[in-house]
Design a protein around this motif. Structure first.
Motif, PDB file in Angstrom:
ATOM      1  N   ILE A   1      93.030 -33.182 -28.954  1.00 27.27           N
ATOM      2  CA  ILE A   1      92.410 -31.945 -29.422  1.00 27.27           C
ATOM      3  C   ILE A   1      93.186 -30.809 -28.771  1.00 27.27           C
ATOM      4  O   ILE A   1      93.463 -30.844 -27.562  1.00 27.27           O
ATOM      5  CB  ILE A   1      90.927 -31.849 -29.018  1.00 27.27           C
ATOM      6  N   LEU A   2      93.577 -29.819 -29.562  1.00 26.89           N
ATOM      7  CA  LEU A   2      94.309 -28.656 -29.054  1.00 26.89           C
ATOM      8  C   LEU A   2      93.452 -27.415 -29.212  1.00 26.89           C
ATOM      9  O   LEU A   2      92.708 -27.282 -30.196  1.00 26.89           O
ATOM     10  CB  LEU A   2      95.615 -28.456 -29.830  1.00 26.89           C
ATOM     11  N   SER A   3      93.547 -26.490 -28.268  1.00 24.88           N
ATOM     12  CA  SER A   3      92.853 -25.209 -28.417  1.00 24.88           C
ATOM     13  C   SER A   3      93.729 -24.080 -27.889  1.00 24.88           C
ATOM     14  O   SER A   3      94.400 -24.221 -26.866  1.00 24.88           O
ATOM     15  CB  SER A   3      91.508 -25.214 -27.684  1.00 24.88           C
ATOM     16  N   CYS A   4      93.715 -22.978 -28.630  1.00 29.41           N
ATOM     17  CA  CYS A   4      94.607 -21.861 -28.310  1.00 29.41           C
ATOM     18  C   CYS A   4      93.970 -20.548 -28.773  1.00 29.41           C
ATOM     19  O   CYS A   4      93.344 -20.497 -29.843  1.00 29.41           O
ATOM     20  CB  CYS A   4      95.951 -22.076 -29.001  1.00 29.41           C
ATOM     21  N   SER A   5      94.157 -19.484 -27.997  1.00 32.37           N
ATOM     22  CA  SER A   5      93.540 -18.199 -28.314  1.00 32.37           C
ATOM     23  C   SER A   5      94.144 -17.551 -29.554  1.00 32.37           C
ATOM     24  O   SER A   5      93.494 -16.742 -30.223  1.00 32.37           O
ATOM     25  CB  SER A   5      93.681 -17.243 -27.126  1.00 32.37           C
TER      26      SER A   5
ATOM     27  N   LYS B   1      91.114   0.562 -25.492  1.00 31.02           N
ATOM     28  CA  LYS B   1      91.454  -0.563 -24.616  1.00 31.02           C
ATOM     29  C   LYS B   1      90.219  -1.373 -24.206  1.00 31.02           C
ATOM     30  O   LYS B   1      90.254  -2.611 -24.203  1.00 31.02           O
ATOM     31  CB  LYS B   1      92.188  -0.075 -23.373  1.00 31.02           C
ATOM     32  N   LYS B   2      89.136  -0.704 -23.836  1.00 32.98           N
ATOM     33  CA  LYS B   2      87.936  -1.431 -23.413  1.00 32.98           C
ATOM     34  C   LYS B   2      87.375  -2.275 -24.552  1.00 32.98           C
ATOM     35  O   LYS B   2      86.923  -3.404 -24.338  1.00 32.98           O
ATOM     36  CB  LYS B   2      86.883  -0.451 -22.900  1.00 32.98           C
ATOM     37  N   ILE B   3      87.405  -1.712 -25.761  1.00 32.31           N
ATOM     38  CA  ILE B   3      86.932  -2.467 -26.924  1.00 32.31           C
ATOM     39  C   ILE B   3      87.817  -3.691 -27.145  1.00 32.31           C
ATOM     40  O   ILE B   3      87.328  -4.798 -27.386  1.00 32.31           O
ATOM     41  CB  ILE B   3      86.926  -1.575 -28.185  1.00 32.31           C
ATOM     42  N   ASP B   4      89.134  -3.482 -27.033  1.00 28.35           N
ATOM     43  CA  ASP B   4      90.069  -4.599 -27.229  1.00 28.35           C
ATOM     44  C   ASP B   4      89.872  -5.670 -26.165  1.00 28.35           C
ATOM     45  O   ASP B   4      89.896  -6.867 -26.466  1.00 28.35           O
ATOM     46  CB  ASP B   4      91.509  -4.071 -27.204  1.00 28.35           C
ATOM     47  N   ASP B   5      89.677  -5.264 -24.908  1.00 33.91           N
ATOM     48  CA  ASP B   5      89.431  -6.230 -23.828  1.00 33.91           C
ATOM     49  C   ASP B   5      88.182  -7.063 -24.117  1.00 33.91           C
ATOM     50  O   ASP B   5      88.173  -8.290 -23.918  1.00 33.91           O
ATOM     51  CB  ASP B   5      89.268  -5.510 -22.492  1.00 33.91           C
ATOM     52  N   ASN B   6      87.128  -6.380 -24.587  1.00 34.94           N
ATOM     53  CA  ASN B   6      85.873  -7.092 -24.894  1.00 34.94           C
ATOM     54  C   ASN B   6      86.054  -8.056 -26.062  1.00 34.94           C
ATOM     55  O   ASN B   6      85.551  -9.182 -26.037  1.00 34.94           O
ATOM     56  CB  ASN B   6      84.758  -6.093 -25.200  1.00 34.94           C
ATOM     57  N   LEU B   7      86.786  -7.609 -27.085  1.00 36.45           N
ATOM     58  CA  LEU B   7      87.046  -8.491 -28.226  1.00 36.45           C
ATOM     59  C   LEU B   7      87.856  -9.710 -27.804  1.00 36.45           C
ATOM     60  O   LEU B   7      87.621 -10.829 -28.279  1.00 36.45           O
ATOM     61  CB  LEU B   7      87.796  -7.725 -29.321  1.00 36.45           C
ATOM     62  N   ASN B   8      88.804  -9.490 -26.895  1.00 35.46           N
ATOM     63  CA  ASN B   8      89.635 -10.597 -26.401  1.00 35.46           C
ATOM     64  C   ASN B   8      88.781 -11.634 -25.676  1.00 35.46           C
ATOM     65  O   ASN B   8      88.965 -12.853 -25.859  1.00 35.46           O
ATOM     66  CB  ASN B   8      90.721 -10.046 -25.470  1.00 35.46           C
ATOM     67  N   MET B   9      87.830 -11.162 -24.869  1.00 33.77           N
ATOM     68  CA  MET B   9      86.956 -12.088 -24.147  1.00 33.77           C
ATOM     69  C   MET B   9      86.005 -12.808 -25.110  1.00 33.77           C
ATOM     70  O   MET B   9      85.723 -14.000 -24.938  1.00 33.77           O
ATOM     71  CB  MET B   9      86.171 -11.342 -23.059  1.00 33.77           C
ATOM     72  N   ILE B  10      85.539 -12.093 -26.137  1.00 38.30           N
ATOM     73  CA  ILE B  10      84.697 -12.728 -27.154  1.00 38.30           C
ATOM     74  C   ILE B  10      85.486 -13.814 -27.877  1.00 38.30           C
ATOM     75  O   ILE B  10      84.982 -14.920 -28.128  1.00 38.30           O
ATOM     76  CB  ILE B  10      84.175 -11.679 -28.162  1.00 38.30           C
ATOM     77  N   ASN B  11      86.742 -13.512 -28.203  1.00 35.21           N
ATOM     78  CA  ASN B  11      87.603 -14.491 -28.860  1.00 35.21           C
ATOM     79  C   ASN B  11      87.745 -15.758 -28.015  1.00 35.21           C
ATOM     80  O   ASN B  11      87.647 -16.881 -28.524  1.00 35.21           O
ATOM     81  CB  ASN B  11      88.971 -13.870 -29.123  1.00 35.21           C
ATOM     82  N   SER B  12      87.962 -15.585 -26.723  1.00 30.28           N
ATOM     83  CA  SER B  12      88.115 -16.731 -25.824  1.00 30.28           C
ATOM     84  C   SER B  12      86.864 -17.597 -25.828  1.00 30.28           C
ATOM     85  O   SER B  12      86.940 -18.839 -25.857  1.00 30.28           O
ATOM     86  CB  SER B  12      88.404 -16.248 -24.397  1.00 30.28           C
ATOM     87  N   LYS B  13      85.693 -16.960 -25.824  1.00 27.71           N
ATOM     88  CA  LYS B  13      84.432 -17.711 -25.826  1.00 27.71           C
ATOM     89  C   LYS B  13      84.217 -18.444 -27.148  1.00 27.71           C
ATOM     90  O   LYS B  13      83.722 -19.577 -27.167  1.00 27.71           O
ATOM     91  CB  LYS B  13      83.266 -16.764 -25.548  1.00 27.71           C
ATOM     92  N   ILE B  14      84.600 -17.800 -28.256  1.00 24.63           N
ATOM     93  CA  ILE B  14      84.466 -18.442 -29.569  1.00 24.63           C
ATOM     94  C   ILE B  14      85.329 -19.700 -29.634  1.00 24.63           C
ATOM     95  O   ILE B  14      84.883 -20.760 -30.081  1.00 24.63           O
ATOM     96  CB  ILE B  14      84.857 -17.458 -30.695  1.00 24.63           C
ATOM     97  N   ILE B  15      86.580 -19.582 -29.184  1.00 23.06           N
ATOM     98  CA  ILE B  15      87.489 -20.733 -29.189  1.00 23.06           C
ATOM     99  C   ILE B  15      86.966 -21.829 -28.254  1.00 23.06           C
ATOM    100  O   ILE B  15      86.966 -23.017 -28.598  1.00 23.06           O
ATOM    101  CB  ILE B  15      88.912 -20.321 -28.762  1.00 23.06           C
ATOM    102  N   ASP B  16      86.490 -21.429 -27.096  1.00 15.71           N
ATOM    103  CA  ASP B  16      85.969 -22.376 -26.104  1.00 15.71           C
ATOM    104  C   ASP B  16      84.769 -23.140 -26.667  1.00 15.71           C
ATOM    105  O   ASP B  16      84.700 -24.382 -26.578  1.00 15.71           O
ATOM    106  CB  ASP B  16      85.562 -21.594 -24.847  1.00 15.71           C
ATOM    107  N   ASN B  17      83.834 -22.420 -27.273  1.00 17.26           N
ATOM    108  CA  ASN B  17      82.636 -23.066 -27.835  1.00 17.26           C
ATOM    109  C   ASN B  17      82.985 -23.978 -29.009  1.00 17.26           C
ATOM    110  O   ASN B  17      82.430 -25.081 -29.144  1.00 17.26           O
ATOM    111  CB  ASN B  17      81.631 -22.001 -28.283  1.00 17.26           C
ATOM    112  N   ALA B  18      83.911 -23.520 -29.859  1.00 16.11           N
ATOM    113  CA  ALA B  18      84.323 -24.345 -31.003  1.00 16.11           C
ATOM    114  C   ALA B  18      85.021 -25.620 -30.532  1.00 16.11           C
ATOM    115  O   ALA B  18      84.895 -26.686 -31.155  1.00 16.11           O
ATOM    116  CB  ALA B  18      85.249 -23.545 -31.914  1.00 16.11           C
TER     117      ALA B  18
END
Length: 386
Positions: free
Chosen positions: A7-11, A71-88
């Motif tokens: 299984i592979l996972s990537c941001s 930048k703050k919005i982008d940082d938050n979106l990046n962290m949300i993306n990481s959590k989505i990939i992690d959960n999936a």
């Protein structure tokens, strides 16, 4: 040799789809979870049932990714993306009980890595950069010295990645530069596996000839302090060739205002984003590619330009200096040293026999460095610890 199931996972996508294609062809891929839209992947050779594509956040980030204002919005979106990939990825571990290995790009394996270990699987934390604390320290020094600005990687990102490192069965790194950065923090479970070349898209084009009149220098990458572009520009301006040209391929970063001031020169051409076909043409026209990064775990642009027959000048903090030094495909210079870059530019310009040797070595050894070879070496690394 036992057939391992992955299984592979990537941001995002990076080189993971190259690995996934090889694994799929060998019936070893269970699933790849990545933050990349399916409509850009559907013709890439892997059926949809093997791909968990989570590309929405990437598309939302695209217009604001290099904006100070957002930048703050982008940082938050990046962290949300990481959590989505992690959960999936956790979901895929539950679905694929026969998977042996989770190969996870650093930043998206906080929960899934621990779940893989709990389910008796091998968890590989694959990091393309120096240890996150070392990375922060190097860049903080650079920003403070060059533009008198404070630099800090999001503390939550530092905490999360550090936890991933600690959980991993193996920390997979692309170079000895990255390995040393982890050894500095007392990690022992480190394996080095150099990244491969892109010989399908990057190759010598016999119908293109490099100029005998101009000396053409290439830079591919984000216009940022991390990539060390300012040291190349300083060397270029001091380079006394009467018909020199510097070709810069890449987007501006948060350092846009700084670079807008220093790339003003009649012989500096900034292209912005180019497709790989266009970059290959440009690499075939240039005499040298330069990547003087402050830290770069590998530097895929070095692999790309080498495959096109274009020698490289890289800093010693570019992981691909392993390839450059081992196969004599260019030069490795100290970081933050525009004088050393200048000396190598002059050497390549003055001695065509050296350039010919480096170019030939680049082509030969890039052809031998394939993703097929990469996956075979990855299997061996894993089987050694099973």
């Amino acid at each position: 040799m036992r057939d391992l199931k992955y299984i592979l996972s990537c941001s995002a996508k990076f080189h993971y789809f190259e690995i996934a294609k090889i694994l799929h062809n060998k019936n070893k891929l269970k699933n790849i979870v990545l933050g990349y839209p399916w409509f850009k992947l559907k013709n890439s050779g892997i059926p949809k049932k093997f791909v968990s594509s989570k590309g929405l956040i990437r598309m939302l980030r695209h217009p604001i990714i290099n904006s100070h204002k957002f930048k703050k919005i982008d940082d938050n979106l990046n962290m949300i993306n990481s959590k989505i990939i992690d959960n999936a990825t956790c979901e895929q571990i539950d679905k694929n009980h026969d998977a042996d290995v989770l190969l996870s790009f650093a930043g998206v394996g906080l929960k899934s890595g621990k779940k893989a270990i709990k389910n008796n699987k091998i968890y590989i934390c694959d990091t393309s950069s120096a240890h996150i604390i070392e990375q922060n320290n190097l860049l903080a020094d650079e920003y403070s010295e060059v533009i008198k600005k404070k630099f800090q990687i999001n503390p939550k990102v530092i905490e999360s990645k550090t936890e991933e490192y600690k959980s991993a069965s193996i920390i997979l790194v692309p170079s000895n530069f990255v390995k040393k950065s982890f050894e500095k923090y007392n990690f022992k479970n480190i394996k080095v596996l150099n990244l491969s070349s892109y010989i399908d898209n990057f190759y010598p084009q016999k119908n293109i000839k490099r100029s005998d009149e101009f000396f053409d220098i290439l830079f591919i990458g984000q216009l940022s302090l991390q990539k060390g572009l300012h040291y190349l520009i300083d060397a270029f301006k001091k380079f006394k060739h009467p018909k020199k040209r510097l070709h810069i391929v890449g987007h501006h970063s948060l350092d846009k205002e700084f670079f807008k001031k220093i790339i003003v020169h009649e012989n500096i051409i900034h292209y912005g984003h180019l497709e790989q076909v266009e970059i290959n043409i440009l690499a075939n026209k240039c005499h040298v590619n330069v990547l003087p990064s402050i830290q770069d775990g590998w530097g895929l642009v070095v692999s790309q330009s080498s495959a096109s027959g274009c020698p490289n000048i890289v800093s010693e903090n570019v992981g691909a200096s392993d390839f450059v030094k081992k196969y004599n495909t260019g030069f490795s210079v100290p970081i933050r040293d525009s004088k050393a870059i200048l000396e190598k530019l002059e050497l390549l310009c003055d001695d065509k026999s050296i350039w010919t040797e480096l170019s030939s070595n680049s082509i030969i050894h890039s052809a031998k460095s394939t993703w097929e070879d990469y996956t075979e070496k990855l299997d061996k690394i894993i089987l050694e610890i099973i």
